[in-house]
Design a protein around this motif. Structure first.
Motif, short mmCIF file in Angstrom:
data_model
loop_
_atom_site.label_atom_id
_atom_site.label_comp_id
_atom_site.label_asym_id
_atom_site.label_seq_id
_atom_site.Cartn_x
_atom_site.Cartn_y
_atom_site.Cartn_z
N GLU A 117 -32.15 5.79 -16.56
CA GLU A 117 -31.69 4.86 -17.59
C GLU A 117 -31.24 5.61 -18.84
O GLU A 117 -30.20 5.32 -19.40
CB GLU A 117 -32.80 3.87 -17.96
N HIS A 142 -38.42 -3.95 -17.79
CA HIS A 142 -37.19 -4.10 -17.00
C HIS A 142 -36.68 -5.52 -16.96
O HIS A 142 -35.66 -5.78 -16.32
CB HIS A 142 -37.36 -3.57 -15.56
N PHE A 175 -34.74 -8.68 -18.32
CA PHE A 175 -33.65 -8.92 -19.27
C PHE A 175 -34.02 -10.08 -20.17
O PHE A 175 -34.53 -11.10 -19.71
CB PHE A 175 -32.36 -9.26 -18.51
N ARG A 220 -32.25 -12.48 -23.22
CA ARG A 220 -30.94 -12.82 -23.77
C ARG A 220 -31.09 -13.40 -25.16
O ARG A 220 -32.04 -14.11 -25.45
CB ARG A 220 -30.23 -13.85 -22.90
N ILE A 237 -27.99 -3.06 -22.32
CA ILE A 237 -27.10 -2.88 -21.17
C ILE A 237 -25.88 -3.76 -21.44
O ILE A 237 -26.00 -4.98 -21.45
CB ILE A 237 -27.78 -3.32 -19.85
N HIS A 270 -23.08 -6.22 -21.74
CA HIS A 270 -22.71 -7.44 -21.01
C HIS A 270 -23.72 -7.87 -19.98
O HIS A 270 -23.41 -8.67 -19.11
CB HIS A 270 -21.33 -7.29 -20.36
N GLN A 271 -24.91 -7.34 -20.06
CA GLN A 271 -25.98 -7.87 -19.22
C GLN A 271 -27.16 -8.31 -20.05
O GLN A 271 -28.06 -8.96 -19.53
CB GLN A 271 -26.44 -6.82 -18.21
N GLY A 272 -27.18 -7.93 -21.31
CA GLY A 272 -28.29 -8.31 -22.15
C GLY A 272 -29.15 -7.12 -22.51
O GLY A 272 -28.84 -5.98 -22.17
N ARG A 276 -32.80 -5.18 -22.25
CA ARG A 276 -33.85 -5.08 -21.25
C ARG A 276 -35.09 -4.46 -21.89
O ARG A 276 -34.99 -3.54 -22.70
CB ARG A 276 -33.36 -4.21 -20.10
#
Lengths: 238, 238
Positions: free
Chosen positions: A3, B36, B38, B40, B71, B73-75, B77
């Motif tokens: 990561e 790990h 996510f 938002r 990360i 556009h994935q949020g 973590r």
DNA sequence: TTCTCCGGCATTGCATGCAATATTCGAAAA
DNA sequence: TTTTCGAATATTGCATGCAATGCCGGAGAA
């Protein structure tokens, strides 16, 4: 670990926030914004033709990086660079960088070592010509910054990389090689080579020691220059 | 310098952003948000009944403090705490804290030294009773954190304080004294006293050395516990 | 003159809506 | 069956307007 590397290598998209961030940093370095000057979100937003939102976020980053300091309800102020700051940065580098190269001795891979040798060569070439090409000092400074960064990266300690990068970044840019005499530059180059020799021999103690010398020599020059400037300043005042 | 101290002491107004910041940190520590996982902006904003703006700013801080990782556009973590992280933090503390106490030897004033002695006494009192009052371990942990913080503050290096605080903060909270046997706690208390003795004698080398021992002993215990946990984990798996 | 109090003002803090963009999943073609 | 392409979708990024808050200067009283 995976990561961390992904985060390091992730190319940062050039968003409005990063534009504002870099623009403000440039203006500080170019003395458009002066030390102790207040800069306001609204003014910067207007100047850079964006809304206050990205400006606000850029301010936050610049504050945590030490370029600005937040004064509640008065705005953000450009940090002043003092001899105290120089001392603080030096004290920290003097223990972290030697440790980093000692760790790097057992962990650095061939690829990075070759890259470091390449950087050292480039700096040496420029150093030979610096007396007739003063503008090469900037290139040497940039190469030197990358050299130290790669060295630290070899320690395989991600926190150490980011920590040192944060601490060193501002100081390196403000104080480059403009005051080095050729003999000092040459000494610096020899230090670089010797650090690489020590790493190639996997001799942590040696690497640590020569890095320490490298930094102590640099700080000594810095102090001499500061003294001269102060005396000059004093002479002007009287 | 004056500005730095003012900035340190400035009481932070409890704004929505700080509420969100602390709330998320608590949920990470209480394992409401798991490593790990996510999280938002929109979800947190809804849960805490605020708009996305302060959540967004809190996220940025938590990311720079290492609690979250972004990360794109994935949020964001929740960061996982690995043995690698423990090693990185330890390696850095092992050089910075001894340096700090060495500096503190020549710079610490009487007031701070007395305060440190007071903290040491409090910890010793709690240590004596810890076998019958397991809940005292939390108090000892808090006092220990403040003890180390005050020690660093004595170095008169503001960057060093903030740097170490950032690095240590997350790790200290996640790993307290729950695994120390009484004899280990007592050894730790003796280290504290000896550090103060060295400072009172203005003997930088001594202070540096005993602080190094203090940290090495702590890391040794940590590694033993980790080994046990791993073996236990392995036994469960099979 | 000096101290206190209060109201205007500048600044940050927050909410909301819309824009931009990468991801993902499904459908169609090879 | 696999691969490729595209559109829906989920997420972050940004703009704008309004709310909250602390500061500063002026007016009045001691």
């Amino acid at each position: 670990m995976i990561e961390s590397n992904r985060r390091v290598n992730a190319s940062v998209p050039r968003t409005a926030k990063t534009e504002v961030h870099d623009a403000i940093k440039q203006r500080i370095l170019n003395a458009v914004y002066l030390p102790h000057e207040f800069i306001r979100e609204a003014r910067v937003a207007q100047e850079l033709k964006v809304s206050r939102t990205p400006v606000r976020e850029a301010f936050r980053e610049l504050i945590s990086e030490g370029w600005l300091e937040a004064i509640p309800h008065q705005g953000a102020r450009v940090s002043a660079w003092t001899e105290r700051d120089a001392r603080e940065v030096f004290e920290i580098r003097l223990v972290l960088e030697p440790m980093a190269v000692a760790l790097a001795c057992s962990k650095m891979d061939r690829v990075r070592l070759d890259h470091l040798k390449y950087l050292a060569s480039q700096m040496e070439i420029l150093t030979e010509k610096v007396e007739t090409h003063a503008e090469f000092r900037n290139s040497i400074s940039a190469l030197n910054h990358e050299f130290h960064k790669e060295l630290i990266a070899g320690s395989d300690n991600y926190r150490l990389m980011t920590t040192l990068e944060n601490i060193v970044r501002s100081s390196v840019i403000r104080r480059n090689f403009t005051n080095y005499k050729p003999e000092h530059l040459q000494r610096s180059m020899r230090h670089h080579r010797e650090i690489l020799d020590a790493i190639e021999s996997r001799n942590g103690g040696w690497a640590e020691s020569i890095m320490r010398s490298h930094l102590l020599a640099a700080y000594d020059l810095h102090l001499n220059v500061s003294d001269l400037e102060n005396r000059h300043q004093h002479a002007e005042d009287t």
